[in-house]
Design a protein around this motif. Structure first.
Motif, PDB file in Angstrom:
ATOM      1  N   ARG A 199       8.540  56.047  75.423  1.00  0.00           N
ATOM      2  CA  ARG A 199       8.249  56.559  74.085  1.00  0.00           C
ATOM      3  C   ARG A 199       7.305  55.585  73.402  1.00  0.00           C
ATOM      4  NH1 ARG A 199      13.497  58.873  71.967  1.00  0.00           N
ATOM      5  NH2 ARG A 199      13.226  60.064  73.871  1.00  0.00           N
ATOM      6  N   PRO A 200       6.091  56.048  73.156  1.00  0.00           N
ATOM      7  CA  PRO A 200       4.938  55.193  72.857  1.00  0.00           C
ATOM      8  C   PRO A 200       5.181  54.042  71.891  1.00  0.00           C
ATOM      9  CG  PRO A 200       4.681  57.448  72.044  1.00  0.00           C
ATOM     10  CD  PRO A 200       5.805  57.449  72.998  1.00  0.00           C
ATOM     11  N   ASP A 201       5.527  54.301  70.661  1.00  0.00           N
ATOM     12  CA  ASP A 201       5.629  53.184  69.719  1.00  0.00           C
ATOM     13  C   ASP A 201       7.078  52.992  69.281  1.00  0.00           C
ATOM     14  OD1 ASP A 201       5.885  55.480  68.167  1.00  0.00           O
ATOM     15  OD2 ASP A 201       3.747  55.452  67.694  1.00  0.00           O
ATOM     16  N   GLY A 202       7.304  51.993  68.476  1.00  0.00           N
ATOM     17  CA  GLY A 202       8.658  51.700  68.031  1.00  0.00           C
ATOM     18  C   GLY A 202       9.038  52.495  66.794  1.00  0.00           C
ATOM     19  N   GLN A 203       8.383  53.642  66.654  1.00  0.00           N
ATOM     20  CA  GLN A 203       8.584  54.414  65.429  1.00  0.00           C
ATOM     21  C   GLN A 203       9.629  55.490  65.588  1.00  0.00           C
ATOM     22  OE1 GLN A 203       5.031  56.201  63.949  1.00  0.00           O
ATOM     23  NE2 GLN A 203       5.782  55.962  61.853  1.00  0.00           N
ATOM     24  N   ASP A 204       9.889  56.178  64.506  1.00  0.00           N
ATOM     25  CA  ASP A 204      10.946  57.186  64.558  1.00  0.00           C
ATOM     26  C   ASP A 204      10.540  58.454  63.805  1.00  0.00           C
ATOM     27  OD1 ASP A 204      13.419  58.022  65.404  1.00  0.00           O
ATOM     28  OD2 ASP A 204      14.372  57.469  63.505  1.00  0.00           O
ATOM     29  N   SER A 205       9.245  58.718  63.790  1.00  0.00           N
ATOM     30  CA  SER A 205       8.761  59.905  63.084  1.00  0.00           C
ATOM     31  C   SER A 205       7.517  60.426  63.788  1.00  0.00           C
ATOM     32  CB  SER A 205       8.435  59.523  61.627  1.00  0.00           C
ATOM     33  OG  SER A 205       7.834  60.609  60.962  1.00  0.00           O
ATOM     34  N   TYR A 206       7.620  61.633  64.288  1.00  0.00           N
ATOM     35  CA  TYR A 206       6.521  62.186  65.070  1.00  0.00           C
ATOM     36  C   TYR A 206       6.124  63.560  64.551  1.00  0.00           C
ATOM     37  CZ  TYR A 206       8.524  58.706  68.219  1.00  0.00           C
ATOM     38  OH  TYR A 206       9.030  57.543  68.749  1.00  0.00           O
ATOM     39  N   THR A 207       4.830  63.830  64.573  1.00  0.00           N
ATOM     40  CA  THR A 207       4.365  65.160  64.204  1.00  0.00           C
ATOM     41  C   THR A 207       4.649  66.115  65.355  1.00  0.00           C
ATOM     42  OG1 THR A 207       2.196  64.915  65.191  1.00  0.00           O
ATOM     43  CG2 THR A 207       2.455  64.145  62.927  1.00  0.00           C
ATOM     44  N   ILE A 208       4.515  67.374  65.073  1.00  0.00           N
ATOM     45  CA  ILE A 208       4.801  68.365  66.100  1.00  0.00           C
ATOM     46  C   ILE A 208       3.844  68.204  67.285  1.00  0.00           C
ATOM     47  CG2 ILE A 208       3.328  70.251  65.247  1.00  0.00           C
ATOM     48  CD1 ILE A 208       5.781  72.111  65.803  1.00  0.00           C
ATOM     49  N   SER A 209       2.608  67.828  67.019  1.00  0.00           N
ATOM     50  CA  SER A 209       1.660  67.703  68.136  1.00  0.00           C
ATOM     51  C   SER A 209       1.999  66.504  69.018  1.00  0.00           C
ATOM     52  CB  SER A 209       0.229  67.626  67.630  1.00  0.00           C
ATOM     53  OG  SER A 209       0.077  66.523  66.775  1.00  0.00           O
ATOM     54  N   GLU A 210       2.567  65.470  68.415  1.00  0.00           N
ATOM     55  CA  GLU A 210       3.020  64.337  69.228  1.00  0.00           C
ATOM     56  C   GLU A 210       4.180  64.766  70.125  1.00  0.00           C
ATOM     57  OE1 GLU A 210       2.114  60.351  66.579  1.00  0.00           O
ATOM     58  OE2 GLU A 210       3.601  61.749  65.805  1.00  0.00           O
ATOM     59  N   VAL A 211       5.070  65.545  69.543  1.00  0.00           N
ATOM     60  CA  VAL A 211       6.216  66.018  70.332  1.00  0.00           C
ATOM     61  C   VAL A 211       5.729  66.918  71.470  1.00  0.00           C
ATOM     62  CG1 VAL A 211       8.370  67.322  70.245  1.00  0.00           C
ATOM     63  CG2 VAL A 211       7.760  65.799  68.366  1.00  0.00           C
ATOM     64  N   VAL A 212       4.733  67.733  71.179  1.00  0.00           N
ATOM     65  CA  VAL A 212       4.129  68.560  72.223  1.00  0.00           C
ATOM     66  C   VAL A 212       3.662  67.670  73.375  1.00  0.00           C
ATOM     67  CG1 VAL A 212       2.086  69.931  72.783  1.00  0.00           C
ATOM     68  CG2 VAL A 212       3.452  70.499  70.776  1.00  0.00           C
ATOM     69  N   ALA A 213       3.006  66.559  73.013  1.00  0.00           N
ATOM     70  CA  ALA A 213       2.477  65.655  74.033  1.00  0.00           C
ATOM     71  C   ALA A 213       3.605  65.014  74.860  1.00  0.00           C
ATOM     72  CB  ALA A 213       1.621  64.573  73.373  1.00  0.00           C
ATOM     73  N   PHE A 214       4.709  64.671  74.202  1.00  0.00           N
ATOM     74  CA  PHE A 214       5.805  64.011  74.924  1.00  0.00           C
ATOM     75  C   PHE A 214       6.596  64.976  75.798  1.00  0.00           C
ATOM     76  CE2 PHE A 214       6.160  60.876  71.144  1.00  0.00           C
ATOM     77  CZ  PHE A 214       4.980  60.282  71.539  1.00  0.00           C
ATOM     78  N   THR A 215       6.827  66.159  75.260  1.00  0.00           N
ATOM     79  CA  THR A 215       7.774  67.052  75.936  1.00  0.00           C
ATOM     80  C   THR A 215       7.112  68.064  76.857  1.00  0.00           C
ATOM     81  OG1 THR A 215       7.698  68.689  74.161  1.00  0.00           O
ATOM     82  CG2 THR A 215       9.358  66.938  73.981  1.00  0.00           C
TER      83      THR A 215
END
Lengths: 150, 150
Positions: free
Chosen positions: A25-41
């Motif tokens: 999981r790219p950064d140490g953050q805890d808030s992702y936009t929908i397009s980021e989630v698209v990229a991960f999942t």
DNA sequence: CGCTTGCCTGGAGTGCACTCGAAGGCCATA
DNA sequence: TATGGCCTTCGAGTGCACTCCAGGCAAGCG
């Protein structure tokens, strides 16, 4: 999941529960936009919104402008859901499980039963696939033999 | 499968190929009505006719009144098809394989490739399922622990 | 002879899991 | 200020794999 102080997957968050080191999981953050989630999942934005509509996502945060903001916990959940999906579990059953999670810890026993029944299904599927593998190997062997000794 | 002297599955019928002792096939006969095939395979009569329409069955014999008469060879094929189905192979791909079989032994190489690619898919699926099993076990373990030590 | 049972056909319908389109909002950059 | 890009909702469309229906034929039984 009514109590949820939103942290990384390192701890054991009672309801989503035991999640070990996952996909990077790219950064140490805890808030992702929908397009980021698209990229991960690998799911589409449409599918993510649809999951939410049918009650398969446990309420996603919104930004001040109303945009979805997914947490690491949400990503863990999506990860789990994706795994269940490829066992062949129907979406309706996963929604049922999500409902149990929403109802809090009084449903632990029922959740466990559901997971154990799923576990049995998975084992059966694995056995079937091994069986199929045997059939494939026999046929492949036959074709190989034909190729070398026509 | 243009040549097919219709016999039991004991031999190795070049095109359907290597079929070991299968599910208990009731009598020593080689002609079954559609309802008998339904009983053996678990498929519905509708589905059997549909398989034939789309080219997934290699031409089923007919009685003098036009009713379908399935051979042991047909049952072997259905058995194989059913196994492929539960690997998640799309019906269209199986139809492709059936076409290769119909085209005779010149397609051995291509058939073998197709089966080997399927084999890889099956192995990948098994790995995925093992992975899922791990996740399930961790979650089940969590719920068990909660049950004994609340 | 009539009834029931089993099978036939072509084509339409179903359920699932997405998948997409239309119409519009918000906001950053040029 | 306008242009592009990403976001929203609602509702309709798609593809797959069946699944069912209507209408009809043939055989066997009382």
């Amino acid at each position: 999941m009514q109590s949820a102080p939103a942290d990384t997957a390192r701890t054991t968050p009672a309801d989503i529960c035991a999640a070990p080191p996952r996909h990077p999981r790219p950064d140490g953050q805890d808030s992702y936009t929908i397009s980021e989630v698209v990229a991960f999942t690998g799911l589409t934005a449409h599918t993510l919104r649809w999951y939410e509509r049918i009650g398969l996502m446990p309420h996603v945060d919104r930004s001040h402008t109303g945009q979805r903001r997914y947490t690491n916990r949400d990503l863990d959940w999506l990860n789990f859901v994706t795994k269940l999906r490829l066992t062949g579990m129907p979406v309706a059953d996963m929604v049922r499980y999500a409902e149990l999670v929403r109802q809090g810890e009084t449903t632990y026993a029922e959740r466990r039963e559901l997971l154990e029944s799923t576990r049995r299904d998975v084992l059966a599927r694995i056995a079937e696939l091994h069986d199929t593998l045997g059939v494939l190997d026999r046929k492949i062997g036959f074709y190989s033999a034909e190729a070398t000794a026509p």
